[in-house]
Design a protein around this motif. Structure first.
Motif, short mmCIF file in Angstrom:
data_model
loop_
_atom_site.label_atom_id
_atom_site.label_comp_id
_atom_site.label_asym_id
_atom_site.label_seq_id
_atom_site.Cartn_x
_atom_site.Cartn_y
_atom_site.Cartn_z
N GLN A 338 -33.38 -7.69 17.94
CA GLN A 338 -32.45 -6.55 18.59
C GLN A 338 -32.89 -6.27 19.99
O GLN A 338 -33.96 -6.39 20.28
N PRO A 339 -32.02 -5.90 21.06
CA PRO A 339 -32.35 -5.69 22.32
C PRO A 339 -32.91 -4.19 22.27
O PRO A 339 -32.99 -3.42 21.09
N ARG A 340 -33.52 -3.65 23.19
CA ARG A 340 -34.18 -2.44 23.24
C ARG A 340 -33.06 -1.40 23.01
O ARG A 340 -32.25 -1.18 23.80
N SER A 341 -33.62 -0.37 22.21
CA SER A 341 -32.48 0.75 21.58
C SER A 341 -32.29 1.64 23.20
O SER A 341 -31.18 2.25 23.16
N VAL A 342 -33.56 1.85 23.81
CA VAL A 342 -33.15 2.92 24.92
C VAL A 342 -32.15 2.16 25.74
O VAL A 342 -31.28 2.96 26.59
N SER A 343 -31.98 0.90 26.00
CA SER A 343 -31.10 0.43 26.86
C SER A 343 -29.75 0.16 26.21
O SER A 343 -28.68 -0.20 26.86
N ARG A 344 -29.76 0.06 25.03
CA ARG A 344 -28.69 -0.22 24.18
C ARG A 344 -27.60 0.98 23.85
O ARG A 344 -26.54 1.06 23.99
N VAL A 354 -36.71 8.71 29.40
CA VAL A 354 -38.02 9.19 28.33
C VAL A 354 -37.29 10.06 27.46
O VAL A 354 -37.54 9.99 26.21
N ALA A 355 -36.31 11.04 27.90
CA ALA A 355 -35.73 11.96 26.75
C ALA A 355 -34.81 11.11 25.84
O ALA A 355 -34.95 11.55 24.67
N SER A 356 -34.02 9.86 26.28
CA SER A 356 -33.05 9.37 25.33
C SER A 356 -33.97 8.62 24.59
O SER A 356 -33.54 8.50 23.17
N ALA A 357 -35.20 7.96 24.63
CA ALA A 357 -36.15 7.37 23.99
C ALA A 357 -36.54 8.33 22.86
O ALA A 357 -36.76 7.96 21.69
N LYS A 358 -36.80 9.44 23.29
CA LYS A 358 -37.42 10.27 22.21
C LYS A 358 -36.30 10.93 21.22
O LYS A 358 -36.70 11.06 20.25
N THR A 359 -35.09 11.05 21.80
CA THR A 359 -34.23 11.60 21.01
C THR A 359 -33.50 10.50 20.11
O THR A 359 -33.28 10.71 18.84
N LEU A 360 -33.59 9.32 20.28
CA LEU A 360 -33.05 8.10 19.40
C LEU A 360 -34.25 8.06 18.34
O LEU A 360 -33.98 7.93 17.07
N ALA A 361 -35.51 8.24 18.79
CA ALA A 361 -36.59 8.25 17.63
C ALA A 361 -36.54 9.55 16.66
O ALA A 361 -36.50 9.13 15.44
N THR A 362 -36.23 10.69 17.16
CA THR A 362 -35.98 11.76 16.53
C THR A 362 -35.01 11.53 15.39
O THR A 362 -35.17 11.64 14.17
N THR A 370 -38.07 4.51 5.16
CA THR A 370 -39.26 4.13 5.89
C THR A 370 -38.79 3.71 7.30
O THR A 370 -38.16 2.69 7.43
N PRO A 371 -39.30 4.20 8.46
CA PRO A 371 -39.09 4.11 9.69
C PRO A 371 -39.98 2.66 10.14
O PRO A 371 -41.18 2.61 9.58
N TYR A 372 -39.38 2.02 10.97
CA TYR A 372 -39.90 0.91 11.70
C TYR A 372 -40.12 1.10 13.09
O TYR A 372 -39.17 1.39 13.73
N VAL A 373 -41.13 0.83 13.82
CA VAL A 373 -41.45 1.01 15.05
C VAL A 373 -41.89 -0.40 15.69
O VAL A 373 -42.76 -0.93 15.25
N TYR A 374 -40.92 -0.83 16.54
CA TYR A 374 -41.14 -2.19 17.26
C TYR A 374 -42.14 -2.16 18.39
O TYR A 374 -42.08 -1.27 19.26
N GLN A 375 -42.95 -2.86 18.53
CA GLN A 375 -44.10 -2.77 19.72
C GLN A 375 -43.16 -2.48 20.83
O GLN A 375 -42.24 -3.24 21.31
N GLY A 376 -43.88 -1.51 21.62
CA GLY A 376 -43.08 -1.13 22.77
C GLY A 376 -42.16 -0.10 22.77
O GLY A 376 -42.04 0.60 23.87
N GLN A 377 -41.64 0.10 21.60
CA GLN A 377 -40.57 1.23 21.56
C GLN A 377 -41.05 2.49 21.80
O GLN A 377 -40.76 3.23 22.18
N GLU A 378 -42.48 2.61 21.11
CA GLU A 378 -43.19 3.89 21.60
C GLU A 378 -43.52 4.04 22.83
O GLU A 378 -43.97 5.18 23.12
N LEU A 379 -43.18 3.40 23.57
CA LEU A 379 -43.44 3.39 25.11
C LEU A 379 -42.18 3.60 25.89
O LEU A 379 -41.96 4.25 26.89
N GLY A 380 -40.91 3.37 24.95
CA GLY A 380 -39.65 3.48 25.73
C GLY A 380 -39.36 2.23 26.59
O GLY A 380 -38.91 2.31 27.62
N MET A 381 -39.91 1.20 26.13
CA MET A 381 -39.60 -0.06 26.85
C MET A 381 -38.14 -0.33 26.90
O MET A 381 -37.44 -0.03 26.02
#
Length: 560
Positions: A338-344, A354-362, A370-381
């Motif tokens: 999947q593409p990066r969620s902050v861009s999608r 930063v705010a949208s990456a956090k809000t998507l995560a929240t 069970t949540p999944y974090v994809y590498q770099g998602q925790e940085l807002g890549m």
């Protein structure tokens, strides 16, 4: 007592792009081992490792030539043993990718299968040419099945004069699960990995393993009269039987092993049937419905339309409700496909990334599952920003582009769709620091590093207490600390609101309220939301607590 993985958070590693220890430009197992403290600091419980098995790498490791060896590109069996030990020492479990709908055409099983007289001929799905057609000639394929990677789903083998089925690349022949010997070879392999210390499996396209026989033509809805209707190849008649047998033979339930099945075109009711503990099949499944919400009228991922938030909310709510009492949800916005969620789904421009990456995560992490974090998602890549087809490595993207251009498609429009949805967006190297190759490698990276790594990287994120990384860390801690996050009942609020994503989680007398602004404009909170007087803000993206949310602001309230 709830299974342990219902309290867990999973971190997916795509080894090729995580960390390179030897300077060859490709990530490897020793590179992963060198960054385990990053995972500990984040607080995750499980690492899901995309394939590191021996492979010709036609599909970046999802074409496996030896299930019980490590590809030299990634290291050795000793390296995987060291990684397992390093993870277990930190209290983190390891889940391996299980790719058993198909193998590589370079697997020893398939090499033997090519011989008409071999006992392994029936380990794969072979068929003669269509009646009245010369084998190998245009249109002679046994059926009109199309491949998920474009083109026919059959490949002619001159040596045997027959065709073999491949629902993906021609170098990924499908196994014949009707053959008990195939199934038990798979179970033997799974037990071998469990004995080595692996804690479970993510099962690639597992609902394709049971085929509907006899194989027949489907609706000719693609180029050249091919059938690209996935519904005719999913959820075959023996799928439940095969999954129950796998569970029993490998001891998935008995040994409390983690199991998640990637299932194409699965709906919530079907997922419930596979994850009901009484069924004895899987712990959870991956759905594709919510990551198909921005597909256009054709249903194809490349037919992109803007996200309609009420549709996404309705789909996620349906899964929450269907799995409320039986079965279990997997929660994700990103993975290697999947593409990066902050861009999608978010806004990757400044000042909202930063705010949208956090809000998507929240929004995701406060759901039940069970949540999944994809590498770099925790940085807002973000997405890669590639501008030419030559920059892409992804087989799905490049094959689609070539076929669509040959069919008269506009290259600029095709590139725009690929830039938005290509799997390579998730496969650019992990951004560790601001150095020229983002700290990923001392050599030339196999896929270009995203240029914004100078600003978006792990070193900067860890140093900033208000970063996306620390927001993820706090969300993970909430799940570990609060039973209401793990097991509370979900209720969607404001279902038709096109900017606000709001819901409650309730367990006994404890109620959490999640309010999230999925837009870049300020939004006033409606008066018909639950009373927030005396409520405690457990976590927010901004310092404010008033009746208006800033662009991409979100809060988690514990109601009085």
């Amino acid at each position: 007592m709830a299974p342990w993985w219902q309290s867990a958070v999973v971190y997916q590693i795509y080894p090729r792009s995580f960390a390179d220890s030897d300077g060859d430009g490709v990530g490897d197992l020793r590179g992963i081992a060198a960054h385990l403290d990053h995972l500990s600091a984040l607080g995750v419980d499980v690492v899901w490792l995309s394939p590191v098995y021996r492979s010709p790498m036609d599909d970046n490791g999802y074409d496996i030539s030896d299930y019980t060896d490590i590809d030299p590109l990634f290291g050795t069996l000793a390296d995987i043993d060291a990684l397992i030990e390093g993870l277990h020492t930190r209290g983190i479990k390891l889940v391996m990718d299980l790719v058993v709908n198909h193998t590589s055409d370079e697997h020893a099983w398939f090499a033997d299968s090519r011989d008409l007289s071999s006992p392994m001929r029936d380990w794969y799905i072979w068929r003669p040419a269509r009646d009245g057609h010369e084998p190998g000639s245009p249109g002679a394929e046994p059926t009109n099945a199309g491949s998920f990677f474009s083109g026919p789903g059959w490949q002619f083998d001159p040596a045997s004069g027959q065709y073999y089925l491949h629902l993906f690349s021609p170098k990924q022949p499908d196994l014949n699960w009707e053959n008990p010997a195939v199934r038990h070879a798979v179970y033997d392999m799974m037990r071998w990995w469990v004995d080595r210390g692996v804690d479970g499996f993510r099962m690639d396209v597992i609902n394709l393993i049971s085929k509907t026989y006899p194989l027949a033509d489907g609706p000719a809805n693609g180029p050249g009269g091919l059938c690209y209707d996935p519904s005719i190849v999913v959820e075959g008649p023996r799928l439940h039987e095969f999954l129950r047998e796998m569970n029993r033979e490998v001891g998935l339930s008995e040994k409390e092993l983690f199991s998640v099945g990637e299932m194409i075109m699965v709906d919530a009711a079907t997922a419930r049937s596979h994850t009901d503990p009484a069924a004895g099949e899987l712990g959870m499944v991956f759905t594709f419905e919510h990551v198909s919400i921005d597909n256009g009228p054709t249903g194809m991922k490349w037919d992109v339309v803007p996200l309609h938030l009420p549709a996404l909310k309705a789909n996620l709510a349906e899964w929450q409700d269907e799995m409320a009492d039986v079965g279990w949800n997997s929660l994700y916005f990103e993975n290697h496909d999947q593409p990066r969620s902050v861009s999608r789904f978010g806004d990757d421009s400044e000042p909202f990334r930063v705010a949208s990456a956090k809000t998507l995560a929240t929004t995701l992490h406060l759901l039940k599952g069970t949540p999944y974090v994809y590498q770099g998602q925790e940085l807002g890549m973000t997405n890669a920003g590639f501008t030419s087809i030559e920059q892409y490595n992804d087989l799905e993207s490049t094959r689609f582009f070539a076929e669509a251009v040959a069919g008269g498609g506009d290259p600029a429009q095709l590139l725009a769709a690929i830039a938005f949805k290509s799997r390579d967006n998730a496969r650019t190297p992990m951004q560790w620091d601001a150095s020229p190759n983002a700290g990923f490698t001392t050599g030339t990276p196999w896929l270009a590093v995203t240029p914004n790594h100078a600003e978006i990287n792990a070193v900067a994120a860890i140093a900033d207490p208000d970063s996306v990384f620390h927001h993820y860390r706090r969300l993970i801690a909430l799940r570990h600390d609060l039973e209401v996050v793990r097991q509370g009942r979900f209720a969607l609020l404001l279902p038709e609101d096109e900017r606000l994503f709001c819901y409650t989680r309730t367990l006994g007398d404890e109620v959490l309220l999640v309010v999230a602004n999925w837009s870049s404009e300020p939004v006033a909170l409606p008066s018909d939301l639950p009373d927030r007087s005396g409520a405690e803000v457990l976590l927010g993206t901004h310092d404010s607590t008033g009746d208006e949310l800033a662009g991409w602001e979100s809060r988690i309230y514990r109601l009085a």
